[in-house]
Design a protein around this motif. Structure first.
Motif, PDB file in Angstrom:
ATOM      1  N   LEU A   1       0.534  -6.280  -1.356  1.00 11.58           N
ATOM      2  CA  LEU A   1       2.154  -5.903  -1.201  1.00 11.58           C
ATOM      3  C   LEU A   1       2.487  -4.762  -1.745  1.00 11.58           C
ATOM      4  CD1 LEU A   1       5.151  -6.537   0.249  1.00 11.58           C
ATOM      5  CD2 LEU A   1       5.694  -7.580  -1.151  1.00 11.58           C
ATOM      6  N   TRP A   2       2.892  -3.472  -0.561  1.00  8.33           N
ATOM      7  CA  TRP A   2       3.056  -2.151  -1.235  1.00  8.33           C
ATOM      8  C   TRP A   2       4.338  -1.856  -0.444  1.00  8.33           C
ATOM      9  CZ3 TRP A   2      -1.470   1.818  -1.304  1.00  8.33           C
ATOM     10  CH2 TRP A   2      -2.701   1.123  -1.295  1.00  8.33           C
ATOM     11  N   ILE A   3       5.085  -1.499  -1.849  1.00  6.44           N
ATOM     12  CA  ILE A   3       6.691  -0.862  -1.322  1.00  6.44           C
ATOM     13  C   ILE A   3       7.108   0.620  -1.488  1.00  6.44           C
ATOM     14  CG2 ILE A   3       9.062  -1.004  -1.137  1.00  6.44           C
ATOM     15  CD1 ILE A   3       8.132  -4.437  -2.172  1.00  6.44           C
ATOM     16  N   ASN A   4       7.740   1.054  -0.005  1.00  9.73           N
ATOM     17  CA  ASN A   4       7.276   2.485  -0.760  1.00  9.73           C
ATOM     18  C   ASN A   4       9.618   2.517  -0.886  1.00  9.73           C
ATOM     19  OD1 ASN A   4       8.422   5.660  -0.137  1.00  9.73           O
ATOM     20  ND2 ASN A   4       6.734   5.432   1.202  1.00  9.73           N
ATOM     21  N   LEU A   5       9.925   2.694  -2.199  1.00  7.12           N
ATOM     22  CA  LEU A   5      10.952   3.307  -2.524  1.00  7.12           C
ATOM     23  C   LEU A   5      12.002   4.052  -2.214  1.00  7.12           C
ATOM     24  CD1 LEU A   5      11.613   1.324  -5.807  1.00  7.12           C
ATOM     25  CD2 LEU A   5      12.140   0.209  -3.776  1.00  7.12           C
ATOM     26  N   LYS A   6      11.431   5.081  -1.287  1.00  5.80           N
ATOM     27  CA  LYS A   6      11.663   6.853  -1.540  1.00  5.80           C
ATOM     28  C   LYS A   6      12.253   6.270   0.900  1.00  5.80           C
ATOM     29  CE  LYS A   6       8.958   9.577  -1.859  1.00  5.80           C
ATOM     30  NZ  LYS A   6       8.130  10.946  -1.559  1.00  5.80           N
TER      31      LYS A   6
ATOM     32  N   GLU B   1       1.903   6.550   3.085  1.00  8.81           N
ATOM     33  CA  GLU B   1       2.403   7.460   4.584  1.00  8.81           C
ATOM     34  C   GLU B   1       3.831   6.841   4.384  1.00  8.81           C
ATOM     35  OE1 GLU B   1      -0.326   9.799   5.007  1.00  8.81           O
ATOM     36  OE2 GLU B   1      -1.637   8.296   3.669  1.00  8.81           O
ATOM     37  N   GLY B   2       4.655   6.913   3.932  1.00  3.23           N
ATOM     38  CA  GLY B   2       6.026   6.925   4.315  1.00  3.23           C
ATOM     39  C   GLY B   2       6.832   5.449   4.957  1.00  3.23           C
ATOM     40  N   GLY B   3       5.832   4.322   5.533  1.00  5.19           N
ATOM     41  CA  GLY B   3       6.478   3.079   6.210  1.00  5.19           C
ATOM     42  C   GLY B   3       7.062   2.987   5.124  1.00  5.19           C
ATOM     43  N   PHE B   4       7.965   1.317   4.869  1.00  5.26           N
ATOM     44  CA  PHE B   4       8.936   1.248   4.284  1.00  5.26           C
ATOM     45  C   PHE B   4       7.811  -0.333   2.939  1.00  5.26           C
ATOM     46  CE2 PHE B   4      11.378  -2.916   3.601  1.00  5.26           C
ATOM     47  CZ  PHE B   4      11.884  -2.660   2.299  1.00  5.26           C
ATOM     48  N   ALA B   5       7.185  -0.817   4.040  1.00  8.69           N
ATOM     49  CA  ALA B   5       6.644  -1.554   3.295  1.00  8.69           C
ATOM     50  C   ALA B   5       4.764  -1.479   3.825  1.00  8.69           C
ATOM     51  CB  ALA B   5       7.276  -2.997   3.154  1.00  8.69           C
ATOM     52  N   ALA B   6       3.873  -2.434   3.161  1.00  3.41           N
ATOM     53  CA  ALA B   6       3.159  -2.934   4.031  1.00  3.41           C
ATOM     54  C   ALA B   6       2.062  -4.212   3.223  1.00  3.41           C
ATOM     55  CB  ALA B   6       1.846  -1.556   3.647  1.00  3.41           C
ATOM     56  N   TYR B   7       1.467  -5.186   3.983  1.00  2.00           N
ATOM     57  CA  TYR B   7       1.533  -6.445   4.185  1.00  2.00           C
ATOM     58  C   TYR B   7       0.185  -6.256   4.301  1.00  2.00           C
ATOM     59  CZ  TYR B   7       0.896 -11.560   1.888  1.00  2.00           C
ATOM     60  OH  TYR B   7       0.446 -12.769   1.428  1.00  2.00           O
ATOM     61  N   GLY B   8      -1.151  -6.447   3.655  1.00  7.12           N
ATOM     62  CA  GLY B   8      -2.244  -6.837   4.087  1.00  7.12           C
ATOM     63  C   GLY B   8      -3.392  -6.755   2.850  1.00  7.12           C
ATOM     64  N   PRO B   9      -4.353  -7.985   3.760  1.00  7.79           N
ATOM     65  CA  PRO B   9      -5.873  -7.268   2.788  1.00  7.79           C
ATOM     66  C   PRO B   9      -5.877  -6.464   2.625  1.00  7.79           C
ATOM     67  CG  PRO B   9      -6.181  -7.899   5.262  1.00  7.79           C
ATOM     68  CD  PRO B   9      -5.136  -7.456   4.962  1.00  7.79           C
ATOM     69  N   SER B  10      -6.591  -7.042   0.612  1.00  7.63           N
ATOM     70  CA  SER B  10      -7.289  -6.028   0.040  1.00  7.63           C
ATOM     71  C   SER B  10      -8.344  -5.611   0.157  1.00  7.63           C
ATOM     72  CB  SER B  10      -7.166  -6.396  -1.691  1.00  7.63           C
ATOM     73  OG  SER B  10      -8.024  -5.155  -2.242  1.00  7.63           O
ATOM     74  N   LEU B  11      -7.529  -3.982   0.816  1.00  6.87           N
ATOM     75  CA  LEU B  11      -9.575  -3.009   1.304  1.00  6.87           C
ATOM     76  C   LEU B  11     -10.800  -3.348   0.764  1.00  6.87           C
ATOM     77  CD1 LEU B  11      -7.864  -0.375   3.824  1.00  6.87           C
ATOM     78  CD2 LEU B  11      -8.452  -2.661   4.421  1.00  6.87           C
ATOM     79  N   ILE B  12     -10.215  -3.087  -0.763  1.00 12.89           N
ATOM     80  CA  ILE B  12     -11.698  -2.951  -1.101  1.00 12.89           C
ATOM     81  C   ILE B  12     -12.425  -4.225  -1.518  1.00 12.89           C
ATOM     82  CG2 ILE B  12     -12.505  -2.792  -4.127  1.00 12.89           C
ATOM     83  CD1 ILE B  12     -10.120  -0.388  -4.420  1.00 12.89           C
ATOM     84  N   GLY B  13     -10.876  -5.618  -1.807  1.00 13.05           N
ATOM     85  CA  GLY B  13     -11.755  -6.022  -1.526  1.00 13.05           C
ATOM     86  C   GLY B  13     -12.707  -6.847  -0.572  1.00 13.05           C
ATOM     87  N   VAL B  14     -12.254  -6.702   0.736  1.00 14.93           N
ATOM     88  CA  VAL B  14     -12.840  -7.318   1.927  1.00 14.93           C
ATOM     89  C   VAL B  14     -14.357  -6.602   1.642  1.00 14.93           C
ATOM     90  CG1 VAL B  14     -12.339  -6.380   4.417  1.00 14.93           C
ATOM     91  CG2 VAL B  14     -10.566  -7.490   3.777  1.00 14.93           C
ATOM     92  N   PHE B  15     -14.278  -5.248   1.657  1.00 16.23           N
ATOM     93  CA  PHE B  15     -15.699  -4.690   2.146  1.00 16.23           C
ATOM     94  C   PHE B  15     -16.686  -4.955   1.359  1.00 16.23           C
ATOM     95  CE2 PHE B  15     -12.325  -1.617   5.205  1.00 16.23           C
ATOM     96  CZ  PHE B  15     -13.299  -1.768   5.997  1.00 16.23           C
ATOM     97  N   ARG B  16     -16.252  -4.837  -0.906  1.00 14.32           N
ATOM     98  CA  ARG B  16     -16.831  -4.898  -1.322  1.00 14.32           C
ATOM     99  C   ARG B  16     -17.573  -6.999  -1.843  1.00 14.32           C
ATOM    100  NH1 ARG B  16     -14.506  -4.182  -6.759  1.00 14.32           N
ATOM    101  NH2 ARG B  16     -13.698  -6.555  -6.097  1.00 14.32           N
ATOM    102  N   ASP B  17     -16.924  -7.590  -1.089  1.00 11.61           N
ATOM    103  CA  ASP B  17     -17.042  -8.783  -1.827  1.00 11.61           C
ATOM    104  C   ASP B  17     -17.923  -9.318  -0.086  1.00 11.61           C
ATOM    105  OD1 ASP B  17     -16.258  -8.260  -4.118  1.00 11.61           O
ATOM    106  OD2 ASP B  17     -14.709  -9.402  -4.023  1.00 11.61           O
TER     107      ASP B  17
END
Length: 75
Positions: A48-53, A4-20
């Motif tokens: 970890l997701w990084i937004n280079l823009k 959504e335009g933030g510089f970086a995001a680090y957190g639990p994998s949402l797919i892994g959290v809700f599925r497993d």
């Protein structure tokens, strides 16, 4: 956040959290196990997701080593 335009995001994998863990907990509940008897499970996969823009707009240079470790790089 990074999508959504933030510089970086680090957190639990949402797919892994809700599925497993939650999927297993739901099966236990459907089989009649009491909520109090189901153990709390913590996430084990983090992303970890990084937004280079955004980094470029902020004037931040992201080291190549960090980009190599990122799960997703948004260009």
């Amino acid at each position: 956040m990074a999508e959504e335009g933030g510089f970086a995001a680090y957190g639990p994998s949402l797919i892994g959290v809700f599925r497993d863990p939650y999927g297993r907990q739901l099966v236990q509940l459907l089989h009649g196990v009491k909520v109090a008897d189901i153990p709390i499970q913590m996430p084990t996969k983090f992303e970890l997701w990084i937004n280079l823009k955004t980094a470029k707009t902020m004037g931040v240079t992201v080291p190549e080593a960090l980009l190599a470790r990122a799960d997703k790089v948004i260009e």
